[in-house]
Design an enzyme around this catalytic site. Structure first.
Site, PDB file in Angstrom:
ATOM      1  N   ASP A  11      27.808  34.508  40.514  1.00 23.97           N
ATOM      2  CA  ASP A  11      27.919  35.936  40.216  1.00 23.97           C
ATOM      3  C   ASP A  11      27.463  36.699  41.449  1.00 23.97           C
ATOM      4  O   ASP A  11      26.299  36.608  41.850  1.00 23.97           O
ATOM      5  CB  ASP A  11      27.062  36.297  39.003  1.00 23.97           C
ATOM      6  N   ASP A 105      34.268  39.039  40.884  1.00 27.88           N
ATOM      7  CA  ASP A 105      33.001  38.615  41.477  1.00 27.88           C
ATOM      8  C   ASP A 105      32.284  37.535  40.683  1.00 27.88           C
ATOM      9  O   ASP A 105      31.098  37.298  40.885  1.00 27.88           O
ATOM     10  CB  ASP A 105      32.067  39.824  41.611  1.00 27.88           C
ATOM     11  N   GLU A 106      32.989  36.845  39.797  1.00 32.24           N
ATOM     12  CA  GLU A 106      32.315  35.897  38.911  1.00 32.24           C
ATOM     13  C   GLU A 106      33.247  34.734  38.602  1.00 32.24           C
ATOM     14  O   GLU A 106      34.440  34.935  38.349  1.00 32.24           O
ATOM     15  CB  GLU A 106      31.902  36.617  37.624  1.00 32.24           C
TER      16      GLU A 106
END
Length: 513
Positions: A11, A105-106
């Protein structure tokens, strides 16, 4: 459940805001808030400096401004975020072929499937190496969780924030989860959490003690049984490299409620066209068209229509969305509109009857005075339509109407013919304030220009990490360097663009030995 912590969850830390801080040296270490800047905008991401003031994602932007009035408020630059996300996902792909992206973003990674890890030591080494590579390639930081299941790996990355790594050894799950609040578990939102609180369960340990039968009685068979297993630390969900897309949709929130029925219809048709563009870009077609209308009183209405077969024809989707709009009362005002397509397929079965009906109907006259919608988080500049020629000798013929003011969204990249690359610090009253600096440079100077200055234009984002040195052949006529020692030139994107266009560029990206 695995006997080794070979599932990794990454993350990125405050991704949008961190990317802006990396791109803008003057904002490093300062509160930064990214989101829609209109009166109905919401916060997309807040930097850790802004979070100290209580600002968080999904908060109304007006509330964020009250909490942190001195923070930098910027419009999202999704082209930059996608570029950085692609770099991060490429690094994850080197670890394993099984990468499950959850957002820009993960992502989850199955280290065992890629041979990157098979025990605690190798998993820890892979996680640390990934964090170093992300910082080297993007200049940003990410937090990593390592565990024997997806649920625990995600919990580990949350505990590791910011810029850390947490490894949860298999066998310690219940001890770790016990004191945590029930909202920690996947699938427990505000409503479920409140329902459990009223039943006297606020921690994961209390869920485990209540037993499966009690949770099934409270939440239903599927949800109750799943929650009980997770409370015991059991999660056997696999990492899947491709997540099936279930729907494609777009929506806009308007700064001012729409009351004109014609304007609402125009906006629905515009959204339908944008939805079809995304549908085609994903290589899909859809069978069910969905219309979403949020009215002035925040009540949200959803209408849907299922076609005879899947389609990606914009005319068919526009027509269906228009029919759905006829069944919705919009007289009190509309604050949000959305159009989506579900029931996706990889083939198209054209609705010939709908197309024929649309072709027989005359084109609806759209008033030219109706402007385009303004999304609360819009980041696209608009252009004024050319004015029609005037042939008489009136004052309007001598003084043509001035073009619409160019828009410079806060935070977006610009380039000036004399001062080089910079970003918009603010705009208004036909002026735009620009800070001239680039990623990796010292904080730059601020200058103000008229918005119609021809030497100031919007530009593409610069890379957060400068490109490596590349050899440059020596100029034998002017160089005193030995032929065996080539010159080195620091080549940035702005240099390449200037070279392609025939200009000299700003020169700020060059460094000679």
């Amino acid at each position: 459940m695995r006997s080794a912590p070979t599932i990794l969850h990454l993350d990125m830390d405050a991704f949008f805001a961190a990317a802006e801080q990396a791109a803008k040296p003057s904002l490093r270490g300062k509160p930064v808030v990214v989101g829609g800047l209109g009166p109905r905008g919401v916060v997309s991401t807040a930097s850790y400096e802004a979070r100290r003031f209580g600002v968080h994602s999904a908060m109304p932007m007006a509330q964020a401004r009250r909490l942190a009035p001195n923070a930098a408020y910027l419009v999202p630059r999704f082209s930059l975020y996608r570029t950085v996300s692609e770099q991060v996902m490429e690094l994850l792909g080197r670890l394993s072929p099984l990468v499950e992206p959850l957002s820009l973003d993960e992502a989850f990674v199955d280290l065992e499937a890629g041979g990157s890890a098979h025990d605690t030591a190798s998993a820890l080494a892979a996680g640390e190496r990934l964090r170093r590579d992300i910082r080297a390639v993007t200049g940003l930081t990410g937090s990593v969780g390592l565990a024997g299941s997806k649920m625990l790996a995600k919990i580990g990355s949350e505990q590791a924030k910011p810029d850390g790594l947490v490894l949860i050894e298999p066998g310690t799950e219940r001890e770790l989860l016990g004191p945590m609040p029930v909202r920690t578990l996947p699938g427990v939102g505000p409503a479920t959490g409140e329902h459990l609180r009223r039943a006297g369960m606020t921690t994961v340990a209390e869920l485990a003690e209540a037993g499966e039968d009690e949770l099934v009685r409270l939440l239903g068979k599927a949800h109750g049984a799943s929650l009980y297993r997770m409370a015991l630390g059991h999660d056997d969900r696999p990492v899947v490299s491709e997540r099936e897309t279930k729907s494609v949709s777009v929506e806009d929130t308007f700064d001012v409620d729409l009351h004109d029925r014609v304007r609402v219809r125009v906006e629905v048709e515009r959204l339908a066209d944008r939805c079809v563009q995304r549908l085609r870009a994903a290589g899909h077609s859809g069978r069910t068209v969905v219309l979403k209308v949020r009215r002035y009183d925040f009540s949200t209405l959803t209408r849907s229509e299922t076609l005879r077969g899947p389609t990606d024809d914009p005319g068919v989707v526009r027509e269906a969305a228009g029919r759905l709009l006829e069944s919705v009362d919009t007289t009190g005002g509309v604050r949000l509109l959305g159009v989506g397509v579900t029931g996706l397929a990889d083939f198209t079965q054209e609705d010939l009857f709908a197309q024929a009906a649309a072709a027989e109907q005359p084109a609806a006259a759209v008033p030219a005075a109706i402007p385009a919608a303004t999304s609360a988080a819009s980041d696209e500049p608009t252009e004024a339509a050319p004015s029609p020629p005037v042939e008489d000798g009136s004052a309007s013929a001598r003084e043509p109407e001035a073009p619409a003011e160019r828009r410079f969204p806060a935070g977006h990249d610009v380039r000036h013919a004399e001062y080089g690359a910079g970003w918009v610090q603010g705009s208004g009253l036909r002026r735009v304030t620009v800070r001239f600096e680039e990623p990796g440079s010292a904080p730059g100077r601020v200058r103000t220009f008229w918005t119609d200055d021809p030497e100031l234009v919007l530009s593409e984002p610069l890379p957060l990490v400068p490109l490596p040195l590349v050899p440059e052949p020596p100029d034998s006529a002017q160089s005193s360097w030995p032929a065996s020692r080539p010159k080195l030139r620091w080549e940035s994107r702005s240099d390449r663009e200037a070279g392609r266009s025939g200009g000299s560029g700003s020169g700020s990206g060059r460094a000679r030995p």
